[in-house]
Design an enzyme around this catalytic site. Structure first.
Site, PDB file in Angstrom:
ATOM      1  N   ASP A  18      75.888  23.158 -14.777  1.00 46.20           N
ATOM      2  CA  ASP A  18      76.928  22.748 -15.717  1.00 46.20           C
ATOM      3  C   ASP A  18      76.311  22.235 -17.022  1.00 46.20           C
ATOM      4  O   ASP A  18      75.228  21.642 -17.013  1.00 46.20           O
ATOM      5  CB  ASP A  18      77.790  21.660 -15.079  1.00 46.20           C
ATOM      6  N   ASN A  20      76.129  24.145 -20.144  1.00 43.12           N
ATOM      7  CA  ASN A  20      75.640  25.120 -21.123  1.00 43.12           C
ATOM      8  C   ASN A  20      76.425  25.058 -22.441  1.00 43.12           C
ATOM      9  O   ASN A  20      75.840  25.029 -23.530  1.00 43.12           O
ATOM     10  CB  ASN A  20      75.728  26.538 -20.558  1.00 43.12           C
ATOM     11  N   ARG A  31      78.885  28.702 -27.910  1.00 49.21           N
ATOM     12  CA  ARG A  31      78.710  28.427 -26.486  1.00 49.21           C
ATOM     13  C   ARG A  31      77.841  29.474 -25.801  1.00 49.21           C
ATOM     14  O   ARG A  31      77.100  29.157 -24.867  1.00 49.21           O
ATOM     15  CB  ARG A  31      80.091  28.354 -25.806  1.00 49.21           C
ATOM     16  N   HIS A  35      74.617  29.488 -22.838  1.00 50.26           N
ATOM     17  CA  HIS A  35      74.474  30.308 -21.636  1.00 50.26           C
ATOM     18  C   HIS A  35      73.142  31.053 -21.645  1.00 50.26           C
ATOM     19  O   HIS A  35      72.493  31.191 -20.602  1.00 50.26           O
ATOM     20  CB  HIS A  35      75.637  31.292 -21.531  1.00 50.26           C
ATOM     21  N   LEU A 129      61.743  33.277  -0.760  1.00 51.26           N
ATOM     22  CA  LEU A 129      62.901  32.519  -1.235  1.00 51.26           C
ATOM     23  C   LEU A 129      64.142  33.384  -1.109  1.00 51.26           C
ATOM     24  O   LEU A 129      64.143  34.551  -1.509  1.00 51.26           O
ATOM     25  CB  LEU A 129      62.711  32.097  -2.696  1.00 51.26           C
ATOM     26  N   ARG A 190      81.692  16.245  -9.315  1.00 50.08           N
ATOM     27  CA  ARG A 190      82.681  16.873  -8.434  1.00 50.08           C
ATOM     28  C   ARG A 190      82.121  18.198  -7.944  1.00 50.08           C
ATOM     29  O   ARG A 190      81.166  18.741  -8.505  1.00 50.08           O
ATOM     30  CB  ARG A 190      84.015  17.081  -9.152  1.00 50.08           C
TER      31      ARG A 190
END
Length: 249
Positions: A18, A20, A31, A35, A129, A190
């Site tokens: 969260d 970006n 924006r 990202h 991984l 949250r």
């Protein structure tokens, strides 16, 4: 780099990436620039995760609610996700990572679906991984779909068996469906409909650091904090859990 952290044969870390957009806005950038910067953070975390004892890493890249964002931003995200898969597949193969995408695919652009398939096929042999990327993902919807798929006989004979079957359906072939540590960047605290079932006993770690600034040191701090916590699973401190969690010994 060799890990100095305690050994955990199946350490599953999930991250809500969260911040970006806010990272970019504070710098006077669009924006989409945030990202793009977030992709570099993904690379840093993926490269450092195995040396910190992480065997499964699940990244929340695009939620089902994110379709509500402006069309231009959504289109930019879809392009960026496709570019990431195209450019990172070889790097993941070389590092021994296996990539899989969880969530709905029917609403994703066709070119992105093809790139997902290619990346999953190319990295299928990875064992170091298990990197899972959540796209168009809603935990509530995933649980409902998993439960609906169990309606046909043979029906489970007990709630415990039903729980095991749902857990298996949600794991998507991952060796560590149960989340041990959930990290959220960007200052919010949250779950945002992310891995609700799998995070039933996860340790939660929140940071104000925006995702584009998150790096290997931040991941190390979170994992070190995780290892300091006393995970009782409902039992008394210092005692062994009375029953194992689904998928756990």
């Amino acid at each position: 780099m060799q890990s100095t952290l305690p050994d955990d044969p199946e350490l599953h870390v999930a991250i809500i990436m969260d911040g970006n957009g806010r990272w970019a806005t504070r710098r006077g950038l669009p924006r989409t620039a945030g990202h793009r910067a977030g992709v570099a953070a993904v690379r840093r975390v993926v490269e450092s995760a195995p040396s910190l004892g992480v065997t499964t890493l699940t990244l929340f890249a695009f939620s089902s609610d994110n379709w509500k964002r402006p069309a231009e931003e959504v289109e930019g995200l879809m392009w960026l996700l496709r570019a990431y898969l195209r450019t990172e597949a070889r790097r993941l193969v070389e590092s021994g990572a296996r990539l899989s995408v969880i969530g709905r695919r029917d609403r994703l652009p066709a070119r992105l679906r093809r790139e997902i398939h290619r990346a999953e096929q190319a990295t299928a042999g990875g064992r170091r991984l298990d990197q899972r990327v959540a796209l168009d993902n809603s935990s509530r919807e995933s649980i409902a779909r998993a439960a609906a798929g169990l309606v046909d006989p043979p029906s489970p004979s007990s709630p415990e068996q039903l729980s095991q079957l749902i857990s298996s359906a949600l794991s998507n072939g991952s060796s560590g469906a149960e989340v041990d540590l959930l990290i959220r960047t960007g200052g919010e605290q949250r779950l945002s409909d992310f891995l609700l079932w799998e995070c039933a006993y996860a340790e939660l770690w929140f940071t104000d650091r925006m995702w584009p600034d998150f790096d290997a040191d931040d991941l190390r701090v979170a994992i070190e904090e995780f290892h300091r916590r006393d995970r009782r699973f409902g039992a008394i401190g210092g005692a062994e859990p009375l029953t194992a969690l689904p998928g756990r010994a």
